[in-house]
Design a protein around this motif. Structure first.
Motif, PDB file in Angstrom:
ATOM      1  N   GLY A 197       0.846  -1.187   0.000  1.00 57.49           N
ATOM      2  CA  GLY A 197       0.000   0.000   0.000  1.00 57.49           C
ATOM      3  C   GLY A 197       0.884   1.240   0.000  1.00 57.49           C
ATOM      4  N   GLY A 237      -0.316  -0.298   7.572  1.00 57.91           N
ATOM      5  CA  GLY A 237      -1.140   0.818   7.126  1.00 57.91           C
ATOM      6  C   GLY A 237      -2.547   0.558   7.642  1.00 57.91           C
ATOM      7  N   ILE A 238      -3.447   1.484   7.390  1.00 58.00           N
ATOM      8  CA  ILE A 238      -4.837   1.274   7.817  1.00 58.00           C
ATOM      9  C   ILE A 238      -5.763   1.665   6.668  1.00 58.00           C
ATOM     10  N   SER A 274       1.012   3.882   2.238  1.00 62.18           N
ATOM     11  CA  SER A 274       1.435   4.522   3.491  1.00 62.18           C
ATOM     12  C   SER A 274       2.901   4.277   3.869  1.00 62.18           C
ATOM     13  N   ARG A 284      -6.685   2.155  -8.155  1.00 66.38           N
ATOM     14  CA  ARG A 284      -5.689   3.093  -8.677  1.00 66.38           C
ATOM     15  C   ARG A 284      -4.381   2.399  -9.085  1.00 66.38           C
ATOM     16  N   LYS A 306      -7.620   9.383   6.506  1.00 69.55           N
ATOM     17  CA  LYS A 306      -7.383   8.308   7.472  1.00 69.55           C
ATOM     18  C   LYS A 306      -7.775   8.731   8.892  1.00 69.55           C
TER      19      LYS A 306
HETATM   20  C1  F6R Z   1      -1.381  -3.670   2.423  1.00 71.23           C
HETATM   21  C2  F6R Z   1      -2.291  -3.691   3.549  1.00 71.23           C
HETATM   22  C3  F6R Z   1      -3.451  -2.764   3.664  1.00 71.23           C
HETATM   23  C4  F6R Z   1      -3.048  -1.299   3.513  1.00 71.23           C
HETATM   24  C5  F6R Z   1      -4.267  -0.405   3.647  1.00 71.23           C
HETATM   25  C6  F6R Z   1      -3.907   1.054   3.480  1.00 71.23           C
HETATM   26  O1  F6R Z   1      -0.367  -4.656   2.633  1.00 71.23           O
HETATM   27  O2  F6R Z   1      -2.089  -4.492   4.384  1.00 71.23           O
HETATM   28  O3  F6R Z   1      -4.032  -2.939   4.929  1.00 71.23           O
HETATM   29  O4  F6R Z   1      -2.100  -0.983   4.497  1.00 71.23           O
HETATM   30  O5  F6R Z   1      -5.195  -0.771   2.678  1.00 71.23           O
HETATM   31  O6  F6R Z   1      -3.469   1.269   2.174  1.00 71.23           O
HETATM   32  P1  F6R Z   1      -2.792   2.636   1.760  1.00 71.23           P
HETATM   33  O7  F6R Z   1      -1.551   2.745   2.558  1.00 71.23           O
HETATM   34  O8  F6R Z   1      -2.511   2.480   0.290  1.00 71.23           O
HETATM   35  O9  F6R Z   1      -3.776   3.705   2.070  1.00 71.23           O
END
Ligand code: F6R
Length: 241
Positions: A36, A131-132, A38, A166, A201
């Protein structure tokens, strides 16, 4: 739980890199790697420290949180490929010591138990980056996931598929299923480090940190863990009391 609020996303990345660097410099470290967007700044900062400050990953190993089911490892959006192109290829971490759930094997149902056993045999994860999701997911444990779940196959919600579109040509190309470490598996890491920035977030961070412990906010499982650091910028912290 320690909450660290930094001014900018770059400061967030640098604080997370400091934490990971501490483990890597102390001895052979087992890193729990999230994909992801983050953690990308933290990976870039760690790669810079490798190049400019001799940060040595040769004794480290890594375990990914999750993987898409049915996407070949060679696909540029498989998490197997993403973690290599975004991090492993830029440091001296042996790619063969970076494991991810096998989302293209014949026995997908048995893969979760095999993956949990591999983590156990490695002595567990020292520091787990997280990440969340906007819905409070960690790994791909969507709302409703058992707080004690193990690595297993999950179905992505439409929201998460839209969030991840995306990275693909279209939402239709986003797989429906994933293998993800369970909330129980993640909780066995000795130190959880959550990284989040941006206003989008803020609600998820407030629910995870200050909301009730609930399977409807999977990240709230962190409240049960003895060693958690949440590193956020001011925007992601804006809904904290
Ligand atoms: C990816 C994962 C997901 C991401 C989450 C946030 O390995 O475990 O939990 O951390 O979807 O994604 P981003 O950072 O792209 O907002």
């Amino acid at each position: 739980m320690e909450i660290v609020i930094r001014s900018t996303p770059a400061d967030v990345s640098s604080t997370v890199a400091d934490i990971v660097e501490g483990y890597v410099r102390r001895g052979p470290a087992t890193l729990g790697l999230a994909t992801g967007s983050s953690p990308l700044g933290s990976y870039r900062e760690l790669a810079r420290r490798h190049r400019q400050q001799a940060l040595d990953f040769s004794a480290a190993r890594g375990f990914l949180l999750d993987e898409y089911v049915g996407l070949p490892k060679s696909h540029d959006q498989s998490y197997f490929s993403v973690i290599r192109s975004e991090f492993v290829d830029h440091v001296n971490l042996d790619p063969d010591r970076v494991l991810s759930p096998n989302g293209e094997g014949a026995d997908i149902a048995g893969e979760g138990a095999r993956y949990d056993a591999a983590i156990r045999e490695a002595g567990g994860v020292d520091v787990q980056l997280l990440g969340i999701g906007t819905d409070g997911h960690i790994g791909f444990n969507e709302p409703g996931s058992s707080l004690s779940s193990r690595t297993r196959v999950k179905t992505l919600t439409e929201q998460t598929r839209l969030d991840n579109a995306r990275f693909f040509d279209s939402v239709d190309d986003v797989p429906h299923h994933v293998l993800t470490q369970g909330l129980g598996t993640i909780s066995e890491a000795r130190h959880l480090v959550m990284v989040a920035y941006g206003k989008g977030k803020a609600g998820a961070i407030a629910a995870a940190v200050e909301g009730p412990l609930s399977a409807f906010c999977p990240a709230s499982v962190m409240q049960l863990h003895p060693h958690v650091t949440v590193v956020v910028d001011e925007a992601a912290a804006s809904k904290l009391a």
